[in-house]
Design an enzyme around this catalytic site. Structure first.
Site, PDB file in Angstrom:
ATOM      1  N   ASP A  77       0.872  -0.661   0.296  1.00  0.00           N
ATOM      2  CA  ASP A  77      -0.104   0.275   0.023  1.00  0.00           C
ATOM      3  C   ASP A  77       0.722   1.272   0.417  1.00  0.00           C
ATOM      4  O   ASP A  77       2.020   1.271  -0.467  1.00  0.00           O
ATOM      5  CB  ASP A  77      -0.985   0.345   1.184  1.00  0.00           C
ATOM      6  N   TYR A  85      -3.431  10.897   0.627  1.00  0.00           N
ATOM      7  CA  TYR A  85      -4.316  10.768  -0.389  1.00  0.00           C
ATOM      8  C   TYR A  85      -4.455  12.786  -1.464  1.00  0.00           C
ATOM      9  O   TYR A  85      -4.184  12.600  -2.387  1.00  0.00           O
ATOM     10  CB  TYR A  85      -5.875  10.406  -0.665  1.00  0.00           C
ATOM     11  N   HIS A  96      -3.970  -7.748   0.578  1.00  0.00           N
ATOM     12  CA  HIS A  96      -3.552  -6.740   0.482  1.00  0.00           C
ATOM     13  C   HIS A  96      -3.270  -6.434   2.187  1.00  0.00           C
ATOM     14  O   HIS A  96      -2.129  -5.297   2.284  1.00  0.00           O
ATOM     15  CB  HIS A  96      -4.857  -5.449   0.621  1.00  0.00           C
TER      16      HIS A  96
END
Length: 415
Positions: free
Chosen positions: A175, A333, A388
């Site tokens: 990630d 982000y 993930h």
């Protein structure tokens, strides 16, 4: 160093625990459709409610005791106090390794592999293990100014390792831990001696001068795949690009959270900071969707896969709640999107030795051809399990892959 200070993960205060208990016992659940839609619309009430009930009886102190078995520290870097675990190995041939989490995760993601990597039992490669909290996550300070994206975090993490005396080290992460690691591996190759990830960010074999010279058949194969389809050229599910679009939900329904966190993180943060159930629901969707369930039927009826316990998930949630860091964790982000940093992440070639593990239900998977053209690939492994969060779901495989890669590096290491 005097400014590296010991740290202990604190308990929830009596006031925090009372507030949490009160909020968990007075939940207003949302209006939902009468028709059964599974997880298509997000985390359903039945799954959130079940996890809320578990949170009411969950004992954070038991997991805090496990967490505090390790040596925790905080130290100032770039104006922020950075939290990290530092577990030196007693073995003389140990390699320094930084294990880096992503979102929505914390340093706790690696709780099953820290001791294994440190101890290097049965002839396995041992490591001096460093597990930081990224800025804005957990017990690391939140960035105070704009611009603290993946590139700046990479610089901070590299400075941390040098400050600890590790001028040469290995990086492992997925990630954001993989994205930031790609930056470290491509920009700080004098320090990063090897890069392991399950979330590689590389460009396909486009007809660049280097690819035309060294990988002409990979270039032809890539362009063939654009005409015939990835599955026909590379094999079924060898290319999964769910993460290829950062914030365009029309191209990928999986990226809605990135669109919100990358454009209006402040507005979202009120619900995630004020409501423990809002926080839990936001994270539960990801821990359900991004993990490997044994079948689609089980996935629809289960909140979490069998490989991940409710208590592990709740420990992650509680760490976010305890530190009020979910709101600051999502700002990366915004910074990355608005500064177009993903281009600067994906485009550079990684010259340091690279290892990649493809897990069955990760957000994206890339074929070995792409990786070999864009990195110095020395190890590639594929698995029919895991998702993930493989250090939680498939920790034995992750530890074995890191140790195998580390053993390759140790033969040429000059620390």
């Amino acid at each position: 160093m005097a400014d590296i200070v010991r740290f202990e993960v604190p308990s929830l205060s009596d006031e925090q625990q009372a507030h949490l208990n009160a909020r968990l016992s007075t939940v207003i659940y949302p209006n939902e459709l009468e028709q059964e839609v599974g997880w298509d619309y997000g985390a359903p009430t039945w799954a959130v409610k079940s996890m809320v009930e578990k949170w009411q009886t969950y004992d954070f102190e038991a997991y805090r005791e496990e967490i505090n078995q390790w040596h925790h520290y905080r130290t100032p870097i770039d104006g922020l106090n950075i939290h990290f675990i530092h577990e030196p190995s007693p073995h003389p041939n140990a390699l320094p390794i930084l294990l880096c989490h992503g979102w929505p995760s914390t340093f706790y993601e690696f709780h099953k592999v820290i001791n294994v990597l440190r101890d290097g039992k049965d002839g396995q490669q041992p490591f001096h293990v460093i597990v930081p909290s990224l800025p804005g996550f957990g017990f690391s300070d939140a960035p105070k100014d704009t611009g603290y994206g993946a590139l700046r975090m990479a610089k901070t993490m590299n400075q941390l390792m040098i400050k600890l005396g590790y001028k040469k080290y290995m990086w492992a992460g997925g990630d954001w831990g993989g994205i930031i690691g790609k930056v470290v591996a491509s920009r700080y190759g004098d320090n990063c001696m090897g890069f392991y990830t399950h979330f590689p960010m590389v460009r396909p074999p486009v007809p660049s001068p280097r690819n035309l010279l060294f990988h002409p058949f990979k270039v032809v194969k890539f362009f063939s795949s654009l005409l015939l389809g990835f599955d026909r050229v590379y094999g079924k599910d060898k290319v999964v690009l769910n993460g290829a679009t950062f914030a365009n939900a029309e191209l990928s329904y999986t990226c809605g959270y990135r669109a919100i966190q990358g454009t209006k993180p402040y507005t979202l943060a009120y619900g995630l900071s004020d409501s423990p159930v809002g926080l839990l629901g936001w994270l539960l969707e990801k821990y359900h969707d991004w993990t490997h369930h044994e079948s689609d039927e089980i996935s629809v009826k289960s909140a979490l896969p069998s490989s991940l316990t409710p208590e592990e998930f709740l420990t992650q949630v509680t760490l976010f709640w305890l530190t009020n860091s979910l709101s600051s964790s999502i700002r990366i982000y915004y910074e990355v999107l608005h500064r177009h940093e993903m281009f600067r992440v994906v485009l550079p070639r990684v010259h340091v030795p690279t290892a990649v593990s493809n897990f069955a239900h990760d957000l994206s998977r890339l074929p070995v051809d792409w990786l070999a053209a864009s990195t110095n690939l020395v190890q590639f492994r594929e698995y029919s399990e895991g998702g993930h969060f493989p250090a939680l779901e498939s920790h034995r495989l992750v530890a074995a892959d890191i140790q195998a890669f580390g053993k390759k590096l140790s033969k040429s290491a000059k620390l």
